[in-house]
Enzyme design. Structure first.
Site, short mmCIF file in Angstrom:
data_model
loop_
_atom_site.label_atom_id
_atom_site.label_comp_id
_atom_site.label_asym_id
_atom_site.label_seq_id
_atom_site.Cartn_x
_atom_site.Cartn_y
_atom_site.Cartn_z
N ASP A 269 -9.90 -72.02 30.86
CA ASP A 269 -8.65 -72.24 31.04
C ASP A 269 -7.92 -70.81 30.75
O ASP A 269 -6.95 -70.53 29.56
CB ASP A 269 -8.09 -73.27 29.75
N GLU B 220 -17.53 -74.50 23.73
CA GLU B 220 -17.20 -75.83 24.28
C GLU B 220 -18.15 -76.01 25.63
O GLU B 220 -17.89 -76.55 26.50
CB GLU B 220 -15.71 -75.85 24.81
N TYR C 167 -8.31 -80.84 18.97
CA TYR C 167 -6.64 -81.11 19.39
C TYR C 167 -6.10 -82.50 19.14
O TYR C 167 -5.36 -83.25 19.92
CB TYR C 167 -6.47 -80.82 21.01
N GLU D 76 -10.65 -73.93 16.84
CA GLU D 76 -9.13 -73.99 17.71
C GLU D 76 -8.51 -75.22 17.43
O GLU D 76 -9.14 -76.39 16.92
CB GLU D 76 -9.61 -74.31 19.38
C1 GCB Z 1 -9.89 -75.45 24.78
C2 GCB Z 1 -10.39 -74.03 25.13
C3 GCB Z 1 -9.44 -73.04 25.38
C4 GCB Z 1 -8.40 -73.71 25.81
C5 GCB Z 1 -7.64 -74.84 24.98
C6 GCB Z 1 -6.51 -75.39 25.39
O1 GCB Z 1 -10.63 -76.22 24.16
O2 GCB Z 1 -11.57 -73.61 24.44
O3 GCB Z 1 -9.95 -72.18 26.31
O4 GCB Z 1 -7.39 -72.84 26.40
O5 GCB Z 1 -8.82 -75.78 24.82
O6 GCB Z 1 -5.35 -74.86 25.26
O7 GCB Z 1 -6.56 -76.46 26.18
#
Ligand code: GCB
Length: 602
Positions: A163, A412, A468, A505
């Site tokens: 991403d 990841e 997330y 994250e």
């Molecule tokens: C993740 C990735 C990261 C993305 C992020 C997202 O898990 O490690 O590279 O930018 O999520 O914002 O989806």
């Protein structure tokens, strides 16, 4: 690999500036014995992509060419002259006066070549062919395919399995440095601290090339006062009344290494280093004997126009913003950052989790976390060789940095699939063998990998989670997200009571300026509510040792229906204006001490 510096026996020439540039039309081969057939300019260091006014250049997949000319002063030509690239993304062939000098694959680490043999009198022509292609053997990983156009010409397609925008080019400085013909090749500095005696032993291991019969090592403090000296390629010196390198309170000593022949100085090199003790024990991450709490970010090297190019003012501003917020750390997601940034963090006391460019090692990586596709990641991907090289080059480059507190060996990956352990075990062994300072190692895990399905957790010192809840799952439902966050952390803590856990994250896309009376997703209100929710949970878990949110700033990605001019999870915009949540996080982080926030367990 040593960073090029000027010393009494060395000098550095910087080839930054305007170079000639063209994308390759594969139907007309380039003749490297002649100047490139182009009058287009490109600035180095920077990504080439956003310097162009044409989509065809910006989005080009394939080869691009760079060229410059330089002169070498006559008085330097008796010296060994080394051409050094801070990085070349992702694969480079380097020609000097039409002669192939070196080739390097891997876009985020330096490489170099001695050039004396190929130099001519007067002007020299340096030509670099670069590929920005990625596939299942490279790091990062991308889906690569080829088709032909109506005229039967090859068209290359690259679909990033990650991403962030696939910026490329000569993104870091290109330099020529000199050494004498016999020289110091490498220096490793290993501090061992006795915290109660306020004393440290500093081991230095020096490798030399050529005719050197003696090595001297002198240690200087920050006031340039000599504090210890000794001799030998492997020396062990004692520092008394030692100044520790502490998070946000850096203290840098300098190891001055002198190589001699018949008692005459041949070469000299100076390496900054910090004295600090890092341990992972009993579910804690200890920094100089005290529990450390990571407060900070996942980042990118990403700014407007420069792309992923070295942008020192942005780096300085970013570090200043971190310090203002009370943050103390970041991860070099998702590749090793410039040496200039690492040196800045050494000076600023910013703690770094240093990550290899291992991203996309999950066959069907995407934003749909409910996908049930059966992957064969560990059969399909052929990245083990590139992965070993990436670890070797990152640790070789960064081993002496005081700021580096942990290595991240992947972001990841599909660690829940069969074959993951067999893939990762030798790589963790390699990193542990290579690091003279024996830092902890980890990888960051994707949501699909759970406490029960992760096959590789026995390899890590710290459990690092990218999560997330409330965004990609339970979207907008922070109550459900809180429960899910809590339940998962409780499970990890129960199953792995001796491993510290941190978030590497967590975040929510937020469009600066969008507000909502109802706290809806994408609004600045939602972002703040999201972080308040997560913080509440973190504070309830004893083994939880840090929060690095996603992301420091908005950043460019490939196009996709989930991305509007990039990823908007920044707490700062791409041009570093704060979103509303910064005030909340600043208040929180300033109130949390870097050391001793979570008390030592009995
Ligand atoms: C993740 C990735 C990261 C993305 C992020 C997202 O898990 O490690 O590279 O930018 O999520 O914002 O989806």
């Amino acid at each position: 690999m040593l960073y090029p510096v000027t010393t009494p026996t060395r000098t550095v020439l910087d080839l930054s500036g305007l170079w000639r540039f063209m994308i390759e039309d594969e139907n007309s081969p380039v003749d490297v014995t002649h100047p490139l057939p182009t009058h287009d300019d490109v600035a180095v260091p920077a990504s080439f992509n956003d310097q162009s006014s044409q989509a065809k250049i910006r989005n080009h997949v394939g080869y691009v060419w760079y060229e410059t000319t330089f002169n070498i002063a006559d008085f330097l030509r008796t010296q060994r002259l080394v051409l050094r690239f801070g990085s070349a993304t992702h694969e480079a062939w380097v020609y000097l006066n039409g002669q192939l000098m070196t080739h390097h694959k891997g876009g985020f680490t330096p490489f170099e070549v001695a050039i004396n043999q190929a130099l001519v009198a007067g002007e020299n022509r340096l030509t670099v062919k670069l590929s920005n292609m990625l596939d299942y053997t490279s790091l990062p990983v991308a889906h690569y395919s080829e088709t032909t156009d109506d005229a039967g010409h090859l068209v290359r397609h690259l679909d990033e399995n990650f991403d962030f925008f696939n910026y490329a080019g000569l993104q870091r400085p290109v330099k020529i440095y000199t050494t004498p013909q016999s020289y110091v090749e490498d220096v490793a500095v290993v501090p061992t601290v006795d915290l109660t005696a306020h004393q440290a032993t500093i081991q230095t291991r020096v490798t030399t090339q050529g005719d050197i019969d003696k090595v001297q090592v002198k240690l200087f403090d920050e006031d340039q006062q000599l504090v210890a000296k000794g001799s030998g390629k492997a020396s062990q010196l004692t520092l008394t009344d030692v100044h520790l390198w502490q998070p946000l309170h850096a203290y840098l000593y300098t190891a001055q290494v002198t190589a001699l022949r018949n008692d005459e100085v041949v070469d000299q090199y100076s390496e900054p280093f910090g004295v600090r003790k890092i341990e992972v024990t009993n579910g804690q991450f200890l920094f100089n004997g005290q529990p450390f709490y990571f407060k900070g970010f996942g980042k990118h090297e990403d700014t407007a126009i420069h792309g992923r190019g070295l942008n020192q003012p942005a780096n300085v501003l970013d570090v200043n913003l971190m310090k203002k917020m009370g943050a103390n750390s970041f991860r070099t997601s998702h590749y090793p950052y410039s040496e200039e940034m690492m040196r800045l963090c050494d000076r600023a006391g910013i703690v770094v989790i240093d990550e290899v460019p291992v991203v996309g090692l999950f066959e069907s990586f995407g934003f749909d976390l409910n996908s049930t596709k059966q992957d064969q990641t560990w059969q399909v991907m052929q990245t083990a060789t590139a992965h070993q090289q990436a670890i070797r080059e990152m640790i070789g480059r960064d081993k002496n940095h005081a700021c580096v507190a942990m290595w991240s060996l992947a972001n990841e990956a599909a660690n829940f699939e069969d074959g993951a352990y067999e893939y990762f075990k030798p790589l963790f062994d390699l990193a542990r063998r290579l690091d003279p300072q024996q830092r902890p190692c980890t990888y960051t895990s994707i949501m699909q990998t759970t406490a029960k399905t992760d096959k590789c957790l026995s390899l890590v010192d710290v459990i690092a989670l990218n999560r997330y809840y409330g965004w990609y799952v339970q979207t907008g439902d922070l109550k459900a997200a809180e429960k899910a966050t809590r339940d998962e952390l409780a499970l990890y803590q129960r199953l792995y009571p001796n491993k510290p856990i941190m978030y590497t994250e967590y975040g929510a896309d937020t469009i600066a300026g969008v507000h909502s009376n109802y706290g809806e997703p994408f609004s600045e209100e939602f972002q703040e509510d999201y972080y308040r929710m997560a913080s509440r949970v973190f504070d309830d878990f004893e083994n939880f040792v840090g929060e690095q949110l996603w992301n420091f700033a908005d950043f460019q990605t490939k196009f996709g229906i989930q991305r509007v001019q990039g990823n908007k999870k920044g707490i700062f915009t791409r041009d570093r204006e704060p979103k509303m949540v910064v005030r909340y996080l600043q208040r929180r982080w300033r109130a949390i001490p870097s050391l001793g926030y979570k008390p030592k367990k009995a």
